[in-house]
Design a protein around this motif. Structure first.
Motif, mmCIF file in Angstrom:
data_model
loop_
_atom_site.group_PDB
_atom_site.id
_atom_site.type_symbol
_atom_site.label_atom_id
_atom_site.label_comp_id
_atom_site.label_asym_id
_atom_site.label_seq_id
_atom_site.Cartn_x
_atom_site.Cartn_y
_atom_site.Cartn_z
ATOM 1 N N ALA A 139 17.254 -11.378 100.523
ATOM 2 C CA ALA A 139 18.362 -10.173 101.231
ATOM 3 C C ALA A 139 18.137 -9.272 100.224
ATOM 4 C CB ALA A 139 18.507 -10.604 102.687
ATOM 5 N N GLU A 140 19.870 -9.267 99.463
ATOM 6 C CA GLU A 140 19.646 -8.403 98.757
ATOM 7 C C GLU A 140 18.877 -8.164 97.643
ATOM 8 O OE1 GLU A 140 22.693 -6.855 98.519
ATOM 9 O OE2 GLU A 140 23.627 -7.803 99.632
ATOM 10 N N GLU A 141 17.674 -8.867 97.083
ATOM 11 C CA GLU A 141 17.133 -8.608 96.268
ATOM 12 C C GLU A 141 16.166 -7.362 96.873
ATOM 13 O OE1 GLU A 141 14.723 -11.365 94.992
ATOM 14 O OE2 GLU A 141 16.141 -13.425 94.449
ATOM 15 N N THR A 142 15.304 -7.620 98.485
ATOM 16 C CA THR A 142 14.868 -6.662 99.019
ATOM 17 C C THR A 142 15.499 -5.010 98.991
ATOM 18 O OG1 THR A 142 13.816 -8.610 100.857
ATOM 19 C CG2 THR A 142 13.949 -5.842 101.138
ATOM 20 N N LEU A 143 17.158 -5.166 99.437
ATOM 21 C CA LEU A 143 17.557 -4.145 99.358
ATOM 22 C C LEU A 143 17.643 -3.514 97.759
ATOM 23 C CD1 LEU A 143 19.273 -2.048 101.154
ATOM 24 C CD2 LEU A 143 21.777 -3.162 100.351
ATOM 25 N N HIS A 155 20.474 -15.164 101.939
ATOM 26 C CA HIS A 155 21.214 -13.520 101.297
ATOM 27 C C HIS A 155 20.827 -13.275 100.028
ATOM 28 C CE1 HIS A 155 24.552 -11.163 101.127
ATOM 29 N NE2 HIS A 155 24.875 -11.006 99.774
ATOM 30 N N ALA A 156 20.334 -14.008 99.013
ATOM 31 C CA ALA A 156 20.621 -13.939 97.737
ATOM 32 C C ALA A 156 18.242 -12.800 97.721
ATOM 33 C CB ALA A 156 19.984 -14.366 96.866
ATOM 34 N N GLY A 166 13.031 -9.682 107.091
ATOM 35 C CA GLY A 166 12.854 -8.436 106.047
ATOM 36 C C GLY A 166 13.300 -8.806 104.460
ATOM 37 N N SER A 167 13.492 -9.834 104.147
ATOM 38 C CA SER A 167 14.051 -10.914 102.993
ATOM 39 C C SER A 167 12.870 -11.005 102.310
ATOM 40 C CB SER A 167 15.158 -11.303 103.105
ATOM 41 O OG SER A 167 14.034 -12.912 103.101
ATOM 42 N N GLU A 212 21.199 -1.134 104.390
ATOM 43 C CA GLU A 212 22.211 -2.578 104.394
ATOM 44 C C GLU A 212 21.519 -3.656 104.922
ATOM 45 O OE1 GLU A 212 25.461 -2.013 107.091
ATOM 46 O OE2 GLU A 212 25.824 -0.203 105.981
ATOM 47 N N VAL A 213 21.759 -4.967 104.172
ATOM 48 C CA VAL A 213 21.382 -6.551 104.681
ATOM 49 C C VAL A 213 22.567 -6.955 106.236
ATOM 50 C CG1 VAL A 213 20.556 -7.381 102.881
ATOM 51 C CG2 VAL A 213 22.949 -7.631 103.391
#
Length: 244
Positions: free
Chosen positions: A41-45, A38-39, A10-11, A56-57
């Motif tokens: 994924a956090e952008e997606t969140l 990880h970066a 999902g990222s 959450e990731v």
């Protein structure tokens, strides 16, 4: 009880577009799976939250059974009130090349991610879906899994197997109000198609262009909604007419 939807891979790309659309259109909290970035994924969140959603990731490699189970079991333990209602199996990789020169690693990695990844994630959640007598499972396959694509025997094999698995699982769980469908994109503008010659390939597409990840996300959003409650076991093409 809090209702959730999980989107594997999902990222970025289609997965990120699906997360954004579900954040806009559904009440679900999103569990955004990623493997290494990880970066991203956090952008997606962050985009999900900006659209009014939440989530959450979660890091795990869908191809690795133990990594997947450990991560999901830990998440479930930390979220005893969570009800997973939607499973979107989007994670996939390509290792393209002619079959005569394809090594076993390129074969196995693609099969493990697309096909075994579907098993690892869906099998983890299936008993909960059955107990709750409701669920939506959407598998992202490909035009390659329907017509086959030269240079992608491994990818075509994996995505073709997802087509068959979708049809079979749909029959097993339909009585519990769980639908299982697949979406088969053609050429969609994303990281995965970034190195392709779009100018030449779009000549093969009746609509004359690559699709957008958001267009795939719109279809997935429909399939996870209650509006699609009488659709199951279907493989829906979204490819601009290149194959139907």
């Amino acid at each position: 009880m809090i209702k959730w939807a999980i989107v594997t891979g999902g990222s970025r790309g289609i997965g990120r577009a699906i997360c954004r659309k579900l954040a806009e259109e559904t009440p679900y909290k999103l569990l955004i799976n990623y493997h290494s970035n990880h970066a991203a994924a956090e952008e997606t969140l962050a985009e999900v939250k900006a659209l009014g959603g939440d989530g959450e990731v979660i890091k795990f490699d869908v191809a690795d059974k133990h990594s997947t189970l450990n991560a999901l079991e830990s998440w479930q333990k930390d979220h005893p009130d969570a009800i997973m209602e939607v499973v979107v199996n989007n994670a996939g990789i390509t290792r393209d090349g002619l079959f005569m020169w394809m090594n076993s690693n390129d074969w196995n990695e693609v099969i493990q991610t697309s096909l075994n990844g579907f098993y690892h994630v869906t099998n983890f959640f299936i008993q909960g879906l059955l107990r709750n007598k409701y669920g939506r499972i959407v598998n992202i396959t490909s035009v390659s899994g329907l017509k086959g694509t030269a240079g992608q025997v491994n990818y075509s094999a994996a995505k073709g197997a997802i087509v068959a698995a979708t049809k079979a699982l749909a029959q097993e769980v339909a009585k519990r109000n769980i639908t299982v469908n697949a979406v088969a994109p053609g050429f969609i503008r994303s990281d995965m198609t970034g190195e392709l010659n779009e100018a030449e390939l779009k000549k093969l597409i009746p609509l004359g262009r690559f699709g957008e990840a958001e267009e795939v996300a719109e279809l997935v959003n429909f399939l996870v909604s209650k509006k699609s409650s009488y659709i199951t076991g279907e493989i829906i093409n979204i490819n601009g007419g290149i194959y139907s």
